[in-house]
Scaffold this motif. Structure first.
Motif, PDB file in Angstrom:
ATOM      1  N   UNK A  41       0.848  -1.200   0.000  1.00 12.71           N
ATOM      2  CA  UNK A  41       0.000   0.000   0.000  1.00 12.71           C
ATOM      3  C   UNK A  41       0.883   1.251   0.000  1.00 12.71           C
ATOM      4  N   UNK A  42       1.672   1.399  -1.099  1.00 10.15           N
ATOM      5  CA  UNK A  42       2.675   2.455  -1.147  1.00 10.15           C
ATOM      6  C   UNK A  42       2.357   3.488  -2.227  1.00 10.15           C
ATOM      7  N   UNK A  43       2.474   4.752  -1.859  1.00  9.19           N
ATOM      8  CA  UNK A  43       2.307   5.881  -2.779  1.00  9.19           C
ATOM      9  C   UNK A  43       3.671   6.429  -3.179  1.00  9.19           C
ATOM     10  N   UNK A  44       3.691   7.143  -4.296  1.00  7.29           N
ATOM     11  CA  UNK A  44       4.910   7.804  -4.767  1.00  7.29           C
ATOM     12  C   UNK A  44       4.654   9.284  -4.975  1.00  7.29           C
ATOM     13  N   UNK A  45       5.601  10.093  -4.532  1.00  2.91           N
ATOM     14  CA  UNK A  45       5.665  11.508  -4.903  1.00  2.91           C
ATOM     15  C   UNK A  45       7.099  11.787  -5.322  1.00  2.91           C
ATOM     16  N   UNK A 407       3.521  11.752  -9.391  1.00  2.00           N
ATOM     17  CA  UNK A 407       3.382  10.625  -8.478  1.00  2.00           C
ATOM     18  C   UNK A 407       2.094   9.882  -8.724  1.00  2.00           C
ATOM     19  N   UNK A 408       1.864   8.841  -7.931  1.00  4.93           N
ATOM     20  CA  UNK A 408       0.649   8.053  -8.054  1.00  4.93           C
ATOM     21  C   UNK A 408       0.299   7.411  -6.724  1.00  4.93           C
ATOM     22  N   UNK A 409      -0.996   7.111  -6.526  1.00  2.00           N
ATOM     23  CA  UNK A 409      -1.385   6.213  -5.436  1.00  2.00           C
ATOM     24  C   UNK A 409      -1.041   4.777  -5.808  1.00  2.00           C
ATOM     25  N   UNK A 410      -1.254   3.823  -4.910  1.00  2.00           N
ATOM     26  CA  UNK A 410      -0.890   2.438  -5.213  1.00  2.00           C
ATOM     27  C   UNK A 410      -1.905   1.729  -6.091  1.00  2.00           C
TER      28      UNK A 410
END
Length: 464
Positions: A41-45, A407-410
């Protein structure tokens, strides 16, 4: 006291000591429960800057920003009386340094166990002319808007830690606002609004369970335990400035939002792409999940956290293939979601599911909640409260010029694509994180290119 400081460190610790251990909100408990080894459950910015990130100022800035983002410095514990709580530590997140352009692979796909690990990893990539740093964080610790606040604190502190700069006052910081995160119920709403909320909750819940969406992986075999990843991270493409400007003009004249068009175009892109993948959409439903920030007046001073609800937009394939009618159907629904914060009903639903012990059933991995996710960060500069000096093409942060972020949500099981829109003054940027087990990087580039092409055609106006 250094130029970084706005209040003594002891005062900050005292403020946080009054709040922690901090019970998890229903949204955070959901994010925690939905983490799994194949789909963390990892997001990226990813933050993009001109210039070379200097290690000394960055490390000072990170210490300052982390102190103001206590959930990034916390682990989860189970309290006998209070249930799951955040326990504040004095640990710092892992930081990996590498050359600009080097992939962020170390630990990227690993499962983060919040009972033991901090929910943030940072990948810094300095170059001679351009640099970037990636925040890879567990969704239980923050949503997108919360991560942008962290970026603001980090850039402001980096500016102030750079020798020879003029001090910039950091944004206001009020940690007690954490007590009201994901708590968007109205104060004294009155009986009319109360009945309306009950109606919206029942109507939304019934649609959620009755409108069964078609997943992008409908023709894929079940995922085995030994399945190999075919790609890593997110990709980004830009819509031309000409198409961006043209769309902004006609949407304003038609009294619809750019986000309405982006949503319409994503429905159309998914319908066409899935059909070409051999999935018969027909009159089945496609559903797009749209996160909505529930922050209110003054909440820009809230520490990095989740304050988010979820809205679900479902449309049949037969309507999706009629672009003007589709847009006409979406605009009033999205307007109501914005006006009445209807996505907050999802939080109430989560709390009910958790109280009844049904969360494991809800997260069994066999159900498709949505076909894809679409989140829109807008222009991150406009969210900044600190007055970083403007520069040609960005904001000054010490020796750097901040361009913006992506970025994106998972991705989740059966929700195989997460799209994120970020904007600048004259361009739209679209990022995609695609299911890494079911789709190759080439397929992801094809899907994202189709979406960007669809948006570009929409710059010509209705029926484009």
């Amino acid at each position: 006291m250094s130029q970084l400081a706005t209040q003594p460190n002891s005062e900050t610790k005292s403020q946080l000591a009054k709040l922690f251990p901090l019970p998890l909100s229903p949204v955070e408990a959901f994010m925690l429960a939905d983490g799994r080894s194949q789909y963390p459950m990892m997001c990226d910015i990813e933050v993009h800057v001109q210039g070379t990130i200097e290690r000394g100022p960055f490390e000072q800035a990170l210490a300052f920003a982390i102190e103001r983002a206590p959930l990034f410095q916390s682990v989860v514990e189970r309290d006998k009386k209070r249930g799951l709580v955040w326990k504040l530590t004095d640990r710092m997140p892992e930081v990996e340094w590498g050359e600009y352009g080097t992939p962020c692979l170390t630990g990227y796909d690993g499962h983060i166990d919040l009972f033991q690990d901090l929910g943030l990893r940072i990948y810094v990539r300095p170059g001679s002319e351009r640099s970037s740093f990636l925040l890879h964080f567990h969704h239980a610790t923050s949503d997108g808007v919360g991560s942008i606040a962290f970026v603001e604190d980090l850039l402001t502190a980096y500016h102030n830690a750079t020798p020879g700069t003029k001090f910039v006052k950091p944004r206001k910081w009020e940690p007690e606002r954490l007590l009201n995160r994901c708590n968007a119920s109205l104060e004294n709403p009155g009986w009319k609004r109360g009945l309306y909320d009950v109606y919206c909750g029942i109507y939304g819940a019934s649609n959620f369970f009755m409108q069964r969406p078609l997943p992008m992986t409908a023709n894929k075999p079940p995922l085995g335990d030994d399945a190999a990843r075919q790609q890593n991270g997110h990709i980004t493409k830009a819509v031309s400035s000409e198409a961006t400007l043209a769309m902004r003009k006609w949407t304003s004249a038609q009294k619809v939002t750019v986000n309405d068009v982006l949503l319409r175009d994503l429905f159309a892109t998914l319908n066409d792409w899935m059909s070409d993948q051999g999935i018969d959409v027909g009159s089945r439903y496609l559903r797009i999940l749209m996160p909505q920030s529930l922050r209110g007046r003054g909440d820009a001073a809230m520490p990095t956290t989740n304050d988010i609800g979820f809205a679900f937009m479902a449309r049949r394939g037969s309507l999706i293939r009629k672009p003007d009618e589709l847009l006409e159907s979406l605009a009033p629904e999205t307007a109501a979601i914005r006006k009445d914060n209807l996505s907050r009903h999802f939080i109430g639903g989560l709390a009910a599911v958790q109280s009844l012990g049904l969360l494991p059933w809800m997260l069994n991995g066999s159900s498709c909640f949505s076909t894809a996710v679409l989140t829109n960060f807008g222009n991150s500069w406009r969210r900044f409260q600190a007055k970083l000096p403007p520069a040609d093409g960005g904001l000054t942060a010490g020796n750097l010029v901040y361009d913006g972020l992506t970025g994106t949500p998972p991705c989740r099981p059966n929700t195989a694509a997460a799209f994120c829109v970020c904007t600048s003054a004259d361009q739209i940027f679209v990022s995609l994180k695609h299911d890494p087990f079911h789709f190759t990087l080439d397929q992801s580039h094809e899907l994202l290119s189709r979406y960007v092409d669809q948006i570009t055609r929409s710059g010509d106006g209705p029926s484009a």
